[in-house]
Design a protein around this motif. Structure first.
Motif, PDB file in Angstrom:
ATOM      1  N   GLY A 449      60.564  13.825  19.532  1.00 11.25           N
ATOM      2  CA  GLY A 449      61.460  13.200  18.554  1.00 11.25           C
ATOM      3  C   GLY A 449      61.341  11.700  18.484  1.00 11.25           C
ATOM      4  O   GLY A 449      62.341  10.990  18.458  1.00 11.25           O
ATOM      5  N   GLY A 450      60.133  11.203  18.454  1.00 13.67           N
ATOM      6  CA  GLY A 450      59.949   9.756  18.503  1.00 13.67           C
ATOM      7  C   GLY A 450      59.703   9.336  19.932  1.00 13.67           C
ATOM      8  O   GLY A 450      60.119  10.027  20.882  1.00 13.67           O
ATOM      9  N   LEU A 451      59.056   8.185  20.098  1.00  8.77           N
ATOM     10  CA  LEU A 451      58.582   7.759  21.408  1.00  8.77           C
ATOM     11  C   LEU A 451      59.650   7.824  22.501  1.00  8.77           C
ATOM     12  O   LEU A 451      59.355   8.133  23.648  1.00  8.77           O
ATOM     13  N   TYR A 473      64.903  21.030  28.313  1.00  8.27           N
ATOM     14  CA  TYR A 473      63.713  20.450  28.951  1.00  8.27           C
ATOM     15  C   TYR A 473      63.881  18.940  29.166  1.00  8.27           C
ATOM     16  O   TYR A 473      62.917  18.184  29.199  1.00  8.27           O
ATOM     17  N   LYS A 474      65.154  18.541  29.284  1.00  8.04           N
ATOM     18  CA  LYS A 474      65.498  17.126  29.523  1.00  8.04           C
ATOM     19  C   LYS A 474      64.913  16.200  28.472  1.00  8.04           C
ATOM     20  O   LYS A 474      64.474  15.085  28.763  1.00  8.04           O
ATOM     21  N   SER A 475      64.853  16.707  27.234  1.00  3.61           N
ATOM     22  CA  SER A 475      64.404  15.834  26.165  1.00  3.61           C
ATOM     23  C   SER A 475      65.418  15.877  25.025  1.00  3.61           C
ATOM     24  O   SER A 475      66.524  16.400  25.189  1.00  3.61           O
ATOM     25  N   MET A 476      65.037  15.328  23.898  1.00  2.00           N
ATOM     26  CA  MET A 476      65.985  15.201  22.792  1.00  2.00           C
ATOM     27  C   MET A 476      65.283  15.422  21.463  1.00  2.00           C
ATOM     28  O   MET A 476      64.072  15.275  21.356  1.00  2.00           O
ATOM     29  N   LEU A 477      66.096  15.696  20.445  1.00  2.00           N
ATOM     30  CA  LEU A 477      65.562  15.841  19.087  1.00  2.00           C
ATOM     31  C   LEU A 477      65.149  14.478  18.533  1.00  2.00           C
ATOM     32  O   LEU A 477      64.183  14.366  17.781  1.00  2.00           O
ATOM     33  N   GLY A 478      65.931  13.455  18.890  1.00  2.41           N
ATOM     34  CA  GLY A 478      65.630  12.099  18.404  1.00  2.41           C
ATOM     35  C   GLY A 478      65.569  12.050  16.894  1.00  2.41           C
ATOM     36  O   GLY A 478      66.450  12.579  16.215  1.00  2.41           O
ATOM     37  N   THR A 479      64.523  11.444  16.390  1.00  2.00           N
ATOM     38  CA  THR A 479      64.378  11.293  14.942  1.00  2.00           C
ATOM     39  C   THR A 479      63.547  12.415  14.344  1.00  2.00           C
ATOM     40  O   THR A 479      63.341  12.452  13.148  1.00  2.00           O
ATOM     41  N   GLY A 480      63.066  13.306  15.203  1.00  2.00           N
ATOM     42  CA  GLY A 480      62.163  14.333  14.702  1.00  2.00           C
ATOM     43  C   GLY A 480      60.751  13.807  14.485  1.00  2.00           C
ATOM     44  O   GLY A 480      59.985  14.386  13.729  1.00  2.00           O
ATOM     45  N   GLY A 481      60.427  12.718  15.152  1.00  2.00           N
ATOM     46  CA  GLY A 481      59.067  12.171  15.053  1.00  2.00           C
ATOM     47  C   GLY A 481      58.192  12.833  16.105  1.00  2.00           C
ATOM     48  O   GLY A 481      58.152  12.419  17.249  1.00  2.00           O
ATOM     49  N   LEU A 482      57.519  13.875  15.683  1.00  2.00           N
ATOM     50  CA  LEU A 482      56.803  14.733  16.626  1.00  2.00           C
ATOM     51  C   LEU A 482      55.359  14.285  16.777  1.00  2.00           C
ATOM     52  O   LEU A 482      54.625  14.219  15.804  1.00  2.00           O
ATOM     53  N   MET A 483      54.982  13.945  18.016  1.00  2.00           N
ATOM     54  CA  MET A 483      53.606  13.501  18.253  1.00  2.00           C
ATOM     55  C   MET A 483      52.932  14.470  19.202  1.00  2.00           C
ATOM     56  O   MET A 483      53.447  14.740  20.287  1.00  2.00           O
ATOM     57  N   VAL A 484      51.820  15.000  18.765  1.00  2.00           N
ATOM     58  CA  VAL A 484      51.102  15.993  19.567  1.00  2.00           C
ATOM     59  C   VAL A 484      49.862  15.309  20.151  1.00  2.00           C
ATOM     60  O   VAL A 484      49.145  14.601  19.444  1.00  2.00           O
ATOM     61  N   PHE A 485      49.658  15.522  21.447  1.00  2.00           N
ATOM     62  CA  PHE A 485      48.514  14.890  22.103  1.00  2.00           C
ATOM     63  C   PHE A 485      47.592  15.940  22.685  1.00  2.00           C
ATOM     64  O   PHE A 485      48.045  16.897  23.323  1.00  2.00           O
ATOM     65  N   GLY A 486      46.306  15.767  22.464  1.00  2.00           N
ATOM     66  CA  GLY A 486      45.324  16.705  22.979  1.00  2.00           C
ATOM     67  C   GLY A 486      44.916  16.354  24.403  1.00  2.00           C
ATOM     68  O   GLY A 486      45.464  15.423  25.011  1.00  2.00           O
ATOM     69  N   GLU A 487      43.955  17.109  24.917  1.00  2.00           N
ATOM     70  CA  GLU A 487      43.591  16.969  26.331  1.00  2.00           C
ATOM     71  C   GLU A 487      42.961  15.627  26.685  1.00  2.00           C
ATOM     72  O   GLU A 487      42.923  15.238  27.839  1.00  2.00           O
ATOM     73  N   ASP A 488      42.451  14.931  25.662  1.00  2.00           N
ATOM     74  CA  ASP A 488      41.785  13.668  25.988  1.00  2.00           C
ATOM     75  C   ASP A 488      42.750  12.507  26.187  1.00  2.00           C
ATOM     76  O   ASP A 488      42.337  11.393  26.458  1.00  2.00           O
ATOM     77  N   ILE A 489      44.042  12.759  26.073  1.00  2.00           N
ATOM     78  CA  ILE A 489      44.985  11.645  26.248  1.00  2.00           C
ATOM     79  C   ILE A 489      45.213  11.384  27.740  1.00  2.00           C
ATOM     80  O   ILE A 489      45.393  12.311  28.524  1.00  2.00           O
ATOM     81  N   CYS A 490      45.174  10.126  28.101  1.00  2.00           N
ATOM     82  CA  CYS A 490      45.490   9.747  29.469  1.00  2.00           C
ATOM     83  C   CYS A 490      46.980   9.426  29.523  1.00  2.00           C
ATOM     84  O   CYS A 490      47.467   8.553  28.806  1.00  2.00           O
ATOM     85  N   MET A 491      47.702  10.139  30.369  1.00  2.00           N
ATOM     86  CA  MET A 491      49.160   9.976  30.388  1.00  2.00           C
ATOM     87  C   MET A 491      49.581   8.624  30.967  1.00  2.00           C
ATOM     88  O   MET A 491      50.639   8.106  30.631  1.00  2.00           O
ATOM     89  N   VAL A 492      48.760   8.072  31.843  1.00  2.00           N
ATOM     90  CA  VAL A 492      49.089   6.747  32.385  1.00  2.00           C
ATOM     91  C   VAL A 492      48.968   5.704  31.267  1.00  2.00           C
ATOM     92  O   VAL A 492      49.825   4.848  31.086  1.00  2.00           O
ATOM     93  N   ARG A 493      47.897   5.864  30.508  1.00  2.00           N
ATOM     94  CA  ARG A 493      47.676   4.945  29.408  1.00  2.00           C
ATOM     95  C   ARG A 493      48.787   5.078  28.365  1.00  2.00           C
ATOM     96  O   ARG A 493      49.287   4.081  27.822  1.00  2.00           O
ATOM     97  N   LEU A 494      49.176   6.327  28.113  1.00  2.00           N
ATOM     98  CA  LEU A 494      50.264   6.577  27.169  1.00  2.00           C
ATOM     99  C   LEU A 494      51.551   5.891  27.666  1.00  2.00           C
ATOM    100  O   LEU A 494      52.236   5.192  26.914  1.00  2.00           O
ATOM    101  N   ALA A 495      51.841   6.068  28.945  1.00  2.00           N
ATOM    102  CA  ALA A 495      53.039   5.451  29.523  1.00  2.00           C
ATOM    103  C   ALA A 495      52.935   3.925  29.441  1.00  2.00           C
ATOM    104  O   ALA A 495      53.904   3.232  29.116  1.00  2.00           O
ATOM    105  N   MET A 496      51.742   3.422  29.708  1.00  2.00           N
ATOM    106  CA  MET A 496      51.544   1.972  29.683  1.00  2.00           C
ATOM    107  C   MET A 496      51.773   1.408  28.275  1.00  2.00           C
ATOM    108  O   MET A 496      52.449   0.406  28.092  1.00  2.00           O
ATOM    109  N   ARG A 497      51.212   2.127  27.286  1.00  4.80           N
ATOM    110  CA  ARG A 497      51.385   1.682  25.899  1.00  4.80           C
ATOM    111  C   ARG A 497      52.860   1.740  25.506  1.00  4.80           C
ATOM    112  O   ARG A 497      53.399   0.828  24.868  1.00  4.80           O
ATOM    113  N   ALA A 498      53.510   2.825  25.927  1.00  3.16           N
ATOM    114  CA  ALA A 498      54.931   2.983  25.611  1.00  3.16           C
ATOM    115  C   ALA A 498      55.714   1.818  26.228  1.00  3.16           C
ATOM    116  O   ALA A 498      56.545   1.190  25.575  1.00  3.16           O
TER     117      ALA A 498
END
Lengths: 589, 856
Positions: A449-451, A473-498
């Motif tokens: 639901g958004g970043l 699942y300890k998450s929220m609907l938020g704005t409904g901004g749904l972002m799907v990430f494939g296997e090539d995403i690095c979660m550390v990098r994602l967290a860093m960018r966030a």
């Protein structure tokens, strides 16, 4: 002699201070940037001191403190664009085209500084067509190396690109669409399909009756928090202070979200009608649309629609012969995520730095200029005419019981990205079936639901998307901004960018958010770059714990929450980074 | 009644307050950084987080209001952990350079970290870097130390109303900056320095010169203007290190200034060391001055005075006092001159302050102008005329701004730059009749006039009954004013210093009556009220008692031990004229530089040159001092003890905070010695001894004990409240008859401006103030420049009968057209020293200046 900074909007606001942002926009248009002499001019007009105004314009990202080149490129670096290769494009642009950093995220074009400038920005609401950038306010999406190289060549020769903001794909609900039913912007067409009938009906009702219908419909705010709209209206209506104000929050800054952009630019009269009904119900005669800077194409659409409505006696004095007066002004933001927070938005429209206010008092009692103010999200207000047409009972049967109605989802990272109108409560699995799975490979993570909503994994696809569903699942609907990430995403990098986003957007008012977000970014950077030790993971947790629950507003909480979510599901990947002294995914690129 | 529990302790509150305030009242300390008494709550630093039962998150005590029944805990494990976390966050970017930071020792962050902070940092990345910015002459800005509590910004905005600082940029890139990013170019009140909890804003004047624990602090009363601010004078080895204020210091936020200072009261202390300080007494023979010990000078002064008396009689002697004398000095000065047999005794109070006070006391009752400064802040509307309060008495001006920021409507009449952004309406002096007429139209019949009021009304009807066009602006102003309950009128001498001054005063009197307003008068020097109370007037004895009435005279004669002269005494400008006429031969001037400071200074200089004996007593070698036959040095105000009575008529005592620059006496000691040598009984060894006598002589100060005096007192000082003032209105009306033409607009008006950065008298001796005063310019609007065909490259020359002065031109389009703003000083020379004077019907001196136009 420079033209004086005035236009017709002086009467649009109850106080001179509110003119600051509109005048700064005019100044930037006139001088290309915020010149010191222009600031003194604005100071004389508004009675605010020059340094106060400096405090205001330096708060927002899109007021230029220095004169930019003829062409200003503003490229998005947020997670959705990043996941689509945006970060590599930025690198390409800087390295291979000769840009040099001269300020925080601001680059000059070395071969010819007066020709071009580059600004790295946060989400510009084009996640459905990412990676994306603005060139002199023109939106260009689906960027790749070739497109960028051609663009630079064209710009050197003085050719501006064709705008692409209409290329966002829309998927109205089937079999029957509610919010995306009529995508024609004209008043005549809107009226032909039953537009403004709801408002006409309302004019014959008591305001309390209108509020009662909204309450019974079960409509909850679509901005993220899900507060019942009818109750909000009732609070403002009941407050004895006048005048009252209606503000539409069109500062759609939550990364991954671009639904309001579509509503505003494709169905402007639906928004105006919703505002008229809201204004009538709460007793306001002034409505503002706080429009984020990043949506320049929306401005002429809204302006035209407002003008059409005025000509048709739908706005102005004695609307349709009644004694109801109401008018709308567009207030443009200037690039500050925090202004999506309603009290920060009010500060901003009042002409101050957009920093959140102490609550209570709440805006419904003491909002704009200290008067009762309702701040509604664009999508919320788009639902209003619909409820009046269908009736509360019929409306409340759409979607899930606890939060009925149609819901717009901004979906990116899938095969068919775009804005989807779907019933509340639909599961992630169903959504992914409709939108066609991740754009490449298998699903690794979903931000629902958004970043600012904690990440989910492919094991959680049974999650129903409404206000309560994601909580399991300890998450929220938020704005409904749904972002799907494939296997090539690095979660550390994602967290860093966030984290870099939250650091960039932290207003700086409170200590934990201002200092903590940057600290988290630093730790994450260390992990991503292979300079970290095992204990950095616990430090990450402790620092985000120290932010969580101690900040002035929800921005700091969101940052902590995002880290919490990623660590909950992907801690092993963090450890792998530390073990390998670097990103394990880097080699696969 | 609200009952809350804090740390298991019940606290009862009569009104809703913040948790922070409730805890404070219960004696429980909650640490804070961004909270500051007097500022709106901010809630930014988060250090004051506390636990409230049944509330899931910790809440900031500074922003959360108490509710009945809530249970608060301020020292739980969670709270302590949160505090530690907040301090750890702050230390991420705050350099640990306490050993080289001036603030160490009085740093609020340092204190908080010592008490609640983490013992070790876990932040490994580099700290934010930003060099110390030393681009301003007075204020050093160190942004790497800044914790962004915004106390400075809010102080500047909410208390000072200057709005000269702001947070620039966003998030962790935020810094505090003035507009230029370098020089502050502000009002230099320096209140931001007191507000800063860390070492981010530091005075450059004492950079690296002290540690807070090395300085000794003396609570003092500022002697630069008539507000009489309470300040803290901090010294090291008999040198003033800094003037500090009570802002942000518990227990020091007191009236009248509540912890605020102005530029002079913050940075102007170096005046005590100025090279023009008179360090030795002298006698002048011809053009040669011979230094001599002050004891010697005193005995010469006494013998010369006695000689003049013997030669020409007592009435050939006169005394003039300045507003820098303390009450004790003034009392002895009066006793000395009267003891020499002369009633030719007057002071600067007669330049307008006295007339206004007499007028309003008769019109509205005794003590009508004795109003507390706090009343300004509580006003709903304020009318300001006759000068810029921010220039004459800066902290007074700040109180008007605070009222405006709280929602009061402010009307300024005439040039008033200090309230430019803090006034609802601005009118010119010419609108006064229209304004009064409109107020009368609306309020007539709703107010009962006393005798004086009725008389005033009938006199003014010739002006007010005329049919005149009322502008819509004035109509709306009056409509708004007539709805207000608490209205204050603030008047400076400027309303009187005009041909039509008497008429203006009468009109303001009418407005005060009609609107039932409180009246404040602005004195131009620190102790004008004290001069009046101590009887430094030709016709008044201490305590405001008329010298011509026997019942008042004889008890004074008895205590003083000599008969008072029966001659009618003369006022200040009469004295000057009598000097010119040759009947006054000896003049004693104390604490005043008439050549520079008084209207007609040029003519006064010429007159003083005629004297057989001129004794001048002052702290500086002034222009007047250069004419003296006998010059006597005295101490500057930080070196002395005594009392001033401020514009609220608040008597405030102060003790000396430093030793004098050299062995020089107090003013009262000089008067005592001369008196004794002249055969007048002066049995005093201290100011306490003087007060014993004042309390016996003055009805206003009757039977006050030394402790009561030292605590400070508001008028009527718990003495006998009724003052016997001679009615003046009838006399003035008589004198003004047929002379008034109504208020006319002049084509070109030259206004002498006292800038808050360069107030006229003492602070010009401060080099620090000189650094920020921005140079002497004549300021005009672009339109005026066109009319005058003035070249901005060339100087404009201003001329009076006693010379001319040239000033460079500065364009200021905030000014009305046809007005020239001329500074009071240029390079030590006062503009008044080129002027002549004429006296208007109520005894106020007027000056005329001309612009020298280019020929052709």
């Amino acid at each position: 002699m420079k033209t004086k900074l005035t236009s017709g909007f002086e009467t649009s606001y109850p106080s001179k201070a509110s003119l600051v942002m509109p005048l700064l926009h005019l100044l930037q248009k006139r001088d290309g940037y915020i010149s010191q002499s222009g600031v003194v001019e604005i100071s004389n007009t508004t009675g605010l001191s020059p340094v106060f105004i400096k405090g205001v314009y330096t708060f927002y990202s899109f007021y230029n403190s220095m004169p930019p080149g003829r062409y200003l490129l503003q490229i998005c670096r947020n997670v959705a664009c990043m996941a689509m290769g945006g970060d590599r494009l930025i690198e390409h642009l800087i390295k291979n085209h000769g840009f040099k950093e001269i300020g925080h995220g601001i680059f000059s074009y070395e071969p010819e500084p007066s020709a071009m400038s580059l600004m790295i920005t946060e989400c510009i609401g084009a996640c459905g067509t990412g990676p994306a950038m603005l060139v002199n306010d023109i939106l260009i999406g689906r960027l790749n190396r070739e497109k960028i190289d051609k663009l630079l060549k064209d710009l050197q020769q003085g050719f501006l690109p064709q705008p692409e903001h209409n290329s966002i794909n829309l998927f109205p609900m089937r079999p029957e669409s509610y919010l995306l039913k009529n995508l024609d912007r004209n008043l005549s067409s809107y009226k032909a399909s039953g537009g403004y009938e709801a408002f006409k009906k309302v004019l014959g009702m008591k305001p309390e009756e209108v509020i009662d219908i909204i309450k019974r419909s079960g409509l909850r705010g679509r901005g993220g928090a899900g507060f019942p709209t009818g109750i909000k209206w009732a609070f403002a209506r009941q407050d004895p202070k006048t005048p009252k104000f209606l503000i539409i929050n069109a500062d759609e800054g939550e990364p991954g979200t671009f639904k309001d952009r579509v509503l505003l630019s494709r169905t402007p009269h639906q928004i105006i009608e919703g505002m008229l009904i809201a204004g009538y119900a709460i007793g306001a005669s002034r409505g503002y649309i706080y429009l984020r800077y990043e949506y320049p194409e929306v401005v002429p659409v809204l302006e035209r629609a407002i003008e059409e409505a005025r000509q048709d006696s739908l706005l102005g004095k004695n609307i349709l012969g009644s004694d109801f007066n109401f008018d709308i002004a567009i207030h443009r933001g200037a690039g500050a995520y925090i202004c999506g927070e309603e009290t920060a938005l009010i500060e901003s429209i009042e002409g101050s730095r957009g920093q959140p206010r102490i609550r209570p008092p709440f805006p419904v009692n003491s909002g704009y200029n200290g008067k009762p103010t309702v701040v509604n999200n664009v999508e919320t207000i788009a639902n209003i005419p619909l409820i009046l047409v269908l009736g509360a009972e019929v409306y409340s049967k759409i979607g899930s019981k606890e939060a009925p109605g149609p819901k717009l989802f901004s979906i990116s990272g899938v095969k068919k990205p775009g804005v989807y109108e779907l019933p509340m409560g639909i599961t992630l699995k169903e959504i992914l079936e409709i939108a066609g799975g991740p754009s490449s490979g298998q699903i690794k993570a979903i931000i629902p639901g958004g970043l600012s909503t904690p990440v989910l994994t492919k094991d959680m696809l049974d999650c129903p998307m409404d206000f309560t569903g994601p909580l399991r699942y300890k998450s929220m609907l938020g704005t409904g901004g749904l972002m799907v990430f494939g296997e090539d995403i690095c979660m550390v990098r994602l967290a860093m960018r966030a984290m870099s986003f939250y650091r960039h957007e932290s207003c700086g008012k409170c200590t934990p958010c201002r200092e903590g977000t940057g600290w988290l970014e630093n730790i994450l950077k260390r992990i991503e770059e292979g300079r970290a030790k095992e204990e950095n993971i616990s430090l990450l947790k402790e620092v985000s714990d120290n932010i969580s629950g101690k900040t002035f507003c929800a921005l700091g909480d969101a940052a902590a929450c995002v880290i919490g979510g990623i660590l909950r599901h992907f801690e092993e990947e963090f450890k792998e980074h530390i073990r390998q002294a670097g990103c394990p995914l880097k080699g696969s690129e | 009644m609200i009952r809350v529990t804090i740390n298991e302790k019940p606290v009862f509150l009569s009104e809703p307050v913040t948790i922070l305030e409730a805890a404070k009242r219960a004696g429980i300390r909650i640490p804070t950084l961004c909270a500051l008494e007097g500022l709106t709550p901010w809630g930014g630093c988060r250090l004051c987080l506390v636990e409230i039962e049944k509330v899931p998150r910790l809440q900031t005590a500074c922003t959360t209001m108490v509710a009945d029944g809530i249970i608060i805990r301020t020292e739980t494990e969670e709270v302590i952990k949160a505090r530690r976390a907040i301090l750890e966050f702050l230390l991420i970017n705050h350099p640990l350079e306490c050993p080289v930071c001036d603030k160490a020792g009085e740093c609020e962050l340092q204190d908080a970290v010592l008490k609640y902070g983490p013992s070790q940092g876990r932040f490994k990345e580099g700290k934010r870097r930003s060099p110390e910015i030393i681009k301003d002459p007075l204020i050093v800005r160190n942004m790497k130390r800044c914790i962004l509590c915004t106390r400075c910004v809010r102080t500047c905005r909410e208390l000072q109303g200057a709005d000269a600082l702001s947070v620039i940029n966003r998030g962790d890139r935020s810094v505090i900056e003035p507009f230029s990013g370098e020089r502050f170019d502000c009002e230099y009140c320096g209140n931001c320095l007191s507000a800063c909890p860390v070492g981010s804003l530091i005075s450059r004047l004492h950079l690296h010169e002290y540690r807070p624990w090395m300085v000794e602090t003396v609570e003092g009363i500022c002697g630069f203007c008539g507000v009489g601010c309470r300040i803290l004078i901090q010294k090291r080895e008999n040198r003033i290190i800094r003037f500090w204020s009570g802002l942000a210091m518990e227990g020091y936020m007191k009236e009248p200034n509540n912890g605020l200072t102005c530029a002079a009261g913050r940075f102007g202390y170096d005046f005590v060391d100025h090279e023009d300080r008179l360090r030795s007494a002298f006698i002048r023979i011809g053009d040669t001055r011979y230094n001599l010990h002050h004891e010697e000078a005193i005995s010469r002064a006494a013998s010369c005075l006695l000689e003049i008396r013997k030669k020409y009689g007592s009435s050939a002697i006169a005394g003039i006092a300045g507003g820098r004398l303390t009450n004790e000095d003034a009392y002895l000065f009066g006793k000395l001159i009267r003891g020499l047999g002369s009633n030719n005794l007057d002071s600067v109070a007669g330049l307008g302050y006295l007339q206004m006070e007499q007028f309003f006391e008769e019109l509205l009752g005794p003590g009508a102008t004795a109003n507390r400064l706090q009343g300004i802040v509580n006003s709903e509307a304020i009318i300001v005329a006759g000068g810029d309060p921010h220039g004459i008495a800066p902290v007074f001006g700040i109180h008007i701004r605070q009222a405006y920021l709280k929602g009061a409507e402010v009307l300024t009449i005439g040039h008033c730059p200090g309230l430019k952004r803090h006034s609802t309406w601005q009118l010119s002096e010419q609108s006064l009749i229209e304004l009064t007429g409109e107020i009368r139209k609306r309020r007539q019949g709703k107010v009962n006039f006393n005798k004086a009021g009725k008389r005033l009304q009938s006199f003014l009807s010739q002006f007010l009954s005329q049919a005149f066009q009322v502008s819509p602006e004035i109509t709306s102003i009056v409509e708004s004013l007539s709805k207000k309950e608490l209205i204050s009128i603030v008047l400076g001498n400027g309303i009187l210093q005009d041909k039509e001054g008497p008429l203006s005063l009468l009109l303001y009197g009418m407005i005060a009556l009609l609107l039932d307003a409180r009246v404040y008068i602005l004195p131009e020097s620190p102790n004008e009220q004290g001069l009046i109370d101590m009887g430094i007037l030709p016709d008044m004895l201490p305590g405001g008692r008329d010298i011509s009435i026997d019942a008042w005279r004889s008890p004074v004669e008895e205590i003083w031990g000599f008969p008072l002269s029966n001659d009618k005494g003369h006022s200040l400008y009469d004295i000057i004229e009598l000097v010119e006429g040759g009947s006054i031969k000896a003049l004693y001037i104390a604490g005043l530089d008439p050549v520079t400071e008084l209207p007609g200074g040029g003519r006064i200089r010429k007159a003083l040159d005629e004297l057989e004996l001129l004794i001048v007593q002052d702290s500086f070698f002034t222009e007047t001092m250069s004419l003296a036959h006998i010059g006597i040095p005295v101490r500057a105000w930080p070196e002395r003890e005594g009392s001033f009575t401020n514009l609220e008529r608040r008597m405030q005592f102060f003790t000396s905070s430093i030793e004098p620059v050299s062995a020089i006496p107090e003013d009262w000691q000089v008067f005592k010695e001369i008196g004794q040598l002249s055969g007048i009984s002066m049995p005093y060894n201290s100011v306490d001894d003087i007060w014993k006598e004042i309390c016996a002589v003055s009805g206003l100060h009757k039977n006050l004990s030394p402790t009561e005096l030292k605590r400070g007192l508001l008028w009527p000082y718990r003495g006998e409240p009724l003052r016997q003032t001679r009615p003046v209105i009838e006399e003035w009306l008589e004198r003004s008859k047929n002379r008034s033409q109504g208020l006319q607009k002049e084509e070109l008006k030259i206004v002498i401006e006292k800038s808050p950065l360069l107030s006229a008298t003492i602070s010009r001796y401060s080099k620090a103030i000189g650094l920020i005063s921005g140079g002497p310019f004549v300021r005009i609007s672009s339109k005026t420049r066109e009319i005058l065909k003035a070249d901005t490259e060339e100087e404009l020359r201003i001329a009076g009968p006693f010379g001319e002065m040239g000033f460079p031109v500065k364009i200021d389009d905030n000014l009305p057209d046809g007005i020239l703003i001329v500074p009071f000083f240029k390079e030590g020379k006062g503009i008044l020293s080129i002027t002549d004077f004429t006296i208007n019907p109520i005894g106020v001196p007027l000056v005329e200046l001309k612009l020298l136009q280019k020929e052709g």
